[in-house]
Design a protein around this motif. Structure first.
Motif, mmCIF file in Angstrom:
data_model
loop_
_atom_site.group_PDB
_atom_site.id
_atom_site.type_symbol
_atom_site.label_atom_id
_atom_site.label_comp_id
_atom_site.label_asym_id
_atom_site.label_seq_id
_atom_site.Cartn_x
_atom_site.Cartn_y
_atom_site.Cartn_z
ATOM 1 N N ILE A 128 53.043 59.155 40.424
ATOM 2 C CA ILE A 128 54.496 58.517 41.525
ATOM 3 C C ILE A 128 55.469 57.934 41.068
ATOM 4 N N VAL A 130 58.251 55.103 42.126
ATOM 5 C CA VAL A 130 59.648 54.883 43.246
ATOM 6 C C VAL A 130 60.810 54.103 42.815
ATOM 7 N N LYS A 314 59.103 54.373 52.775
ATOM 8 C CA LYS A 314 58.099 55.184 52.799
ATOM 9 C C LYS A 314 57.892 56.145 53.461
ATOM 10 N N TYR A 371 50.531 55.154 48.440
ATOM 11 C CA TYR A 371 50.475 56.461 47.518
ATOM 12 C C TYR A 371 50.248 57.577 47.663
ATOM 13 N N TYR A 373 49.876 59.707 51.059
ATOM 14 C CA TYR A 373 51.158 60.055 51.469
ATOM 15 C C TYR A 373 52.849 60.812 50.322
ATOM 16 N N LEU A 374 52.987 59.660 49.530
ATOM 17 C CA LEU A 374 54.025 60.710 48.447
ATOM 18 C C LEU A 374 52.968 61.321 47.621
ATOM 19 N N LYS A 377 52.889 65.001 49.658
ATOM 20 C CA LYS A 377 54.808 65.130 50.041
ATOM 21 C C LYS A 377 55.110 66.117 47.569
ATOM 22 N N LYS A 378 54.656 65.010 47.336
ATOM 23 C CA LYS A 378 54.831 66.137 45.718
ATOM 24 C C LYS A 378 54.004 66.669 45.956
#
Length: 400
Positions: A128, A130, A314, A371, A373-374, A377-378
């Motif tokens: 990820i 950011v 985020k 981390y 969560y992101l 989503k990805k």
């Protein structure tokens, strides 16, 4: 200082053996990254050692106390006493000096980062980015404040190691049983109340997680965590002198108010007693910021706290709640541990210097949730794109 240099080289050699073992278990394990992280952490040992040379530091007391006892076992206990128990044989049997003890405990903190790396990487294989160009895992592993407070003789390094060992081991408790036991013991003996939060978080995570977990594994966790809490409940309550309390809520309020007033007078106090709970939590998580930074160190920490705050933003999304409902054990456990620890400490902390040090124990659990969560989503976006492409290709095949 020569002894400290020799010890650093010796621990570096031990690291290579550990890395070889971890590499056999995890193909993605990066020895190069971990060696770079070791050098980075040793740099912060030097920074803290320099800081302690010219400023008051608890590390000097931790080095002096074990030298006054007659036997090792007289130091066996919880909280500060347990740090003296760990230190006693190194100081009195192996003859470690102050610099060597600082290196040893800095290494404990470093091992915490190694387990944090494995905890994150094993559960979240997706990279990820950011702030446009920064790898979130690398950013998390190299946060300066985290290394500063885990690079010296004291509670910070070994409890961080214990927490990260526990977080890594709980995914496969049977195959990582010794790591789980050692991590749990370190957390309990250093900070019994934090062990309470970890145990509650683990049980709730296993009760509500979405994975299909065997009954035997769940039973092992429930019996281990709940049984452990029952056995050590008096020691946990004893931290606040509440083991004989008949009204825990009222007595805890009195204890926390008295503790907060003492810390208010410790130098860099913030009067949190009258704060509403959201502001107390904000203070614990994200202060000091630039407007209330205590000295040069406070300014450096403020920059890092700003990163924490931007990362926290985020997860302030509408879909975060639905993500939590479907999230695995590791995410729910991390969130519960983070919130319970934060909630308790906001009633006890009112000194920015102590807040900077104490929150380093639990912030990695928040980073893990962010981390994951992101990454989820990805992953969902990738799956949607693949489905669209498949539909387009299927449509072309039909036309042809």
């Amino acid at each position: 200082m020569i002894g400290a240099i020799v010890l650093i080289l010796f621990l570096f050699a031990i690291n290579q053996g550990l890395f070889s073992s971890f590499s056999k278990k995890h193909k993605w394990f990066s020895k190069k990254l971990m060696n770079s992280l070791f050098l980075y952490h040793i740099f912060f040992f030097l920074v803290y050692y320099t800081y302690a040379t010219f400023n008051r530091s608890d590390s000097k007391s931790y080095f002096g106390r074990p030298q006054g006892g007659n036997s090792w076992l007289e130091y066996f206990g919880t909280s500060t006493t347990f740090i003296d128990f760990i230190s006693w044989p190194f100081i009195n049997v192996l003859g470690f000096n102050y610099e060597m003890m600082m290196v040893l405990f800095a290494w404990f903190g470093y091992i915490g980062f190694v387990y944090a790396y494995m905890f994150f990487r094993e559960n979240i294989p997706i990279k990820i980015k950011v702030f446009k160009n920064f790898d979130l895992l690398m950013l998390t592993l190299f946060l300066p404040n985290m290394h500063f407070w885990t690079a010296s003789l004291g509670k910070g390094a070994p409890i961080f190691m214990g927490l990260m060992m526990f977080a890594y081991a709980i995914k496969n408790p049977k195959s990582r049983f010794m790591t789980l036991i050692l991590g749990s013991a370190l957390v309990y003996f250093i900070r019994p109340h934090v062990f309470l939060f970890v145990a509650v978080g683990t049980v709730l995570g296993y009760m509500t997680g979405q994975e299909k977990i065997s009954f035997g594994r769940k039973l092992l966790i429930y019996v281990g965590m709940i049984g452990g809490l029952i056995i050590v409940q008096d020691q946990i309550l004893g931290v606040a002198g509440l083991e004989d309390s008949e009204n825990l809520v009222s007595d805890f309020e009195n204890f926390s108010q008295g503790r907060s007033q003492k810390l208010d007078n410790a130098g860099s106090g913030v009067s949190m007693t009258s704060y509403p709970l959201p502001l107390k939590l904000f203070t614990f998580w994200f202060r000091p910021l630039f407007f209330d930074a205590p000295g040069i160190l406070g300014l450096i920490v403020s920059a890092e706290n700003l990163i924490y705050l931007l990362l926290f933003f985020k997860i302030l999304k509408k879909d975060f709640i639905s993500f939590l409902k479907k999230s695995p054990v590791s995410v729910k456990m991390s969130l519960v541990v983070f919130f319970l620890s934060s909630f308790a400490m906001t009633f006890l902390m009112s000194n920015l210097g102590i807040i900077m040090r104490q929150k380093s124990m639990v912030m990695y659990f928040l980073f893990f949730v962010i981390y994951y969560y992101l990454a989820q989503k990805k992953y969902d976006r990738i799956v949607k794109l693949r489905r669209r492409r498949k539909k387009i290709l299927d449509g072309r095949d039909l036309v042809s």
